[in-house]
Motif scaffolding. Structure first.
Motif, PDB file in Angstrom:
ATOM      1  N   ALA A  67       5.218   3.765   2.083  1.00  0.00           N
ATOM      2  CA  ALA A  67       4.703   2.577   1.394  1.00  0.00           C
ATOM      3  C   ALA A  67       5.215   1.357   2.133  1.00  0.00           C
ATOM      4  O   ALA A  67       6.383   1.313   2.546  1.00  0.00           O
ATOM      5  CB  ALA A  67       5.153   2.561  -0.070  1.00  0.00           C
ATOM      6  N   ALA A 106       0.859  -1.187   0.000  1.00  0.00           N
ATOM      7  CA  ALA A 106       0.000   0.000   0.000  1.00  0.00           C
ATOM      8  C   ALA A 106       0.895   1.237   0.000  1.00  0.00           C
ATOM      9  O   ALA A 106       1.822   1.337   0.798  1.00  0.00           O
ATOM     10  CB  ALA A 106      -0.916  -0.005   1.207  1.00  0.00           C
ATOM     11  N   ARG A 107       0.584   2.161  -0.892  1.00  0.00           N
ATOM     12  CA  ARG A 107       1.360   3.391  -1.008  1.00  0.00           C
ATOM     13  C   ARG A 107       0.497   4.561  -0.536  1.00  0.00           C
ATOM     14  O   ARG A 107      -0.507   4.892  -1.163  1.00  0.00           O
ATOM     15  CB  ARG A 107       1.815   3.601  -2.458  1.00  0.00           C
ATOM     16  N   PHE A 108       0.913   5.136   0.569  1.00  0.00           N
ATOM     17  CA  PHE A 108       0.171   6.241   1.161  1.00  0.00           C
ATOM     18  C   PHE A 108       0.851   7.537   0.731  1.00  0.00           C
ATOM     19  O   PHE A 108       1.792   8.002   1.380  1.00  0.00           O
ATOM     20  CB  PHE A 108       0.125   6.084   2.680  1.00  0.00           C
ATOM     21  N   GLU A 109       0.383   8.076  -0.378  1.00  0.00           N
ATOM     22  CA  GLU A 109       1.057   9.209  -1.003  1.00  0.00           C
ATOM     23  C   GLU A 109       0.678  10.540  -0.375  1.00  0.00           C
ATOM     24  O   GLU A 109       1.388  11.536  -0.542  1.00  0.00           O
ATOM     25  CB  GLU A 109       0.750   9.199  -2.503  1.00  0.00           C
ATOM     26  N   TRP A 138      -3.026  -6.006   4.004  1.00  0.00           N
ATOM     27  CA  TRP A 138      -3.944  -4.884   4.162  1.00  0.00           C
ATOM     28  C   TRP A 138      -5.356  -5.324   3.780  1.00  0.00           C
ATOM     29  O   TRP A 138      -5.627  -5.644   2.633  1.00  0.00           O
ATOM     30  CB  TRP A 138      -3.521  -3.706   3.288  1.00  0.00           C
ATOM     31  N   PRO A 186      -9.770   3.896  -4.694  1.00  0.00           N
ATOM     32  CA  PRO A 186      -9.000   3.956  -3.442  1.00  0.00           C
ATOM     33  C   PRO A 186      -9.760   3.248  -2.326  1.00  0.00           C
ATOM     34  O   PRO A 186     -10.995   3.259  -2.294  1.00  0.00           O
ATOM     35  CB  PRO A 186      -8.887   5.451  -3.165  1.00  0.00           C
ATOM     36  N   THR A 208      -5.455   5.741   3.178  1.00  0.00           N
ATOM     37  CA  THR A 208      -6.162   5.368   1.960  1.00  0.00           C
ATOM     38  C   THR A 208      -5.134   5.048   0.886  1.00  0.00           C
ATOM     39  O   THR A 208      -4.173   5.797   0.695  1.00  0.00           O
ATOM     40  CB  THR A 208      -7.070   6.508   1.477  1.00  0.00           C
ATOM     41  N   ALA A 209      -5.324   3.916   0.203  1.00  0.00           N
ATOM     42  CA  ALA A 209      -4.421   3.514  -0.876  1.00  0.00           C
ATOM     43  C   ALA A 209      -5.221   2.770  -1.931  1.00  0.00           C
ATOM     44  O   ALA A 209      -6.307   2.244  -1.655  1.00  0.00           O
ATOM     45  CB  ALA A 209      -3.287   2.639  -0.349  1.00  0.00           C
ATOM     46  N   THR A 210      -4.669   2.696  -3.143  1.00  0.00           N
ATOM     47  CA  THR A 210      -5.357   2.050  -4.263  1.00  0.00           C
ATOM     48  C   THR A 210      -4.677   0.744  -4.625  1.00  0.00           C
ATOM     49  O   THR A 210      -3.530   0.755  -5.086  1.00  0.00           O
ATOM     50  CB  THR A 210      -5.377   2.978  -5.483  1.00  0.00           C
TER      51      THR A 210
END
Length: 292
Positions: free
Chosen positions: A171, A153-156, A176, A223, A194-196
């Motif tokens: 990330a 998961a990448r939390f940008e 998850w 997302p 929140t991640a996609t």
């Protein structure tokens, strides 16, 4: 100070008393670790909870109390607690839903006690248990509706919330959970992480129960909320966090700080501007692992 309470045992001191900001009584937070589960390095509830307790004991005015082995035989340990944090196996065997435990927790909720559930502990069966979790923390993992692949998961970006103070975008690979059963229209639920998921994650058969699920695949590109909070009408707070499968992830400073911040927030405490600071070494991560 940290106190630990194993099932059937009395409390004992594990660490020196933490410094307090003043002479006021410290805020009691009970952290409950489940029984051994999965293979080495996974679902290390005992080691994870004690690591978090070590960090919380360094925060001014906080008294973390550790319960090991699931639900305590004597739940008077909850007396005076401002929050309970559960990190344990869930599903039909979830300690929080056995016997009259839901009713006991409701009595604490009615007093404004905060509740937090991490990883597998966010999963309970739909129906009465699920509805309680929706009331208490805004949502829960529902078998065949939610899903649980391992993915990065990448939390940008992160929302402006006390729980994200001092946390930088990061990330990390974990189990998850997503497609959580939330309140209708996410009423009162504030997403924190929140991640996609990528398409391969949505298409994977490597879930339990085995996937892929059609409704998950049809939501490609959407997302997903992986951590969230609520503020209840009773004045208490709720927190859900779906990561925490891999014990090594507690070594990541952002992963760790976000959860430490969340625990303070759930207990009604002010989160420091830079978040809860706590150094964790490779040796610290090896402590209190279950013999598996």
């Amino acid at each position: 100070m940290i106190r630990t309470l194993a099932i059937g045992l009395t409390a004992l001191a594990l660490a020196a008393p933490a410094a307090t900001a003043d002479a006021a009584e410290p805020t009691k937070i009970v952290l409950l670790a489940g029984r051994p589960s999965h293979g080495p390095g996974d679902h290390e509830f005992n080691a994870g909870i004690k690591l978090l307790a070590k960090c919380l004991a360094e925060a001014p005015g906080v008294e973390p109390v550790v319960v090991t082995g699931g639900w305590p035989e004597d739940d008077s340990v909850f007396d005076g607690a401002k929050a309970l944090i559960f990190y344990m196996d869930g599903g039909g065997g979830h300690p929080a839903i056995q016997g009259d435990h839901l009713q006991r927790l409701q009595k604490l909720v009615d007093k404004g006690v905060g509740l937090g559930f991490m990883h597998y502990a966010v999963e309970v069966p739909k129906g009465i248990p699920g509805n309680k979790f929706i009331d208490w923390i805004g949502g829960h993992y529902e078998t065949y509706f939610s899903t649980n692949p391992h993915w990065t998961a990448r939390f940008e970006s992160l929302p402006d919330h006390p729980i994200t103070r001092g946390v930088k975008p990061f990330a990390i690979k974990d189990e998850w959970y997503y497609n959580i059963r939330f309140r209708p229209d996410m009423e009162g639920v504030t997403p924190i992480l929140t991640a996609t998921p990528d398409d391969a994650t949505r298409d994977t058969p490597h879930t339990s129960p085995g996937g892929p699920y059609k409704h998950i695949q049809e939501a490609k590109g959407r997302p997903e909320v992986l951590a969230w909070v609520v503020e209840r009408p009773d004045g208490g707070r709720g927190y859900g966090f779906t990561g925490g499968h891999n014990h090594v992830n507690w070594g990541d400073p952002n992963f760790r700080k976000l959860n430490l911040n969340a625990i303070l927030w759930t207990a009604g405490l002010e989160v420091p501007e830079g978040g809860v600071e706590c150094e964790v070494s490779a040796e610290d991560l090896k402590k209190n692992l279950d013999p598996k």
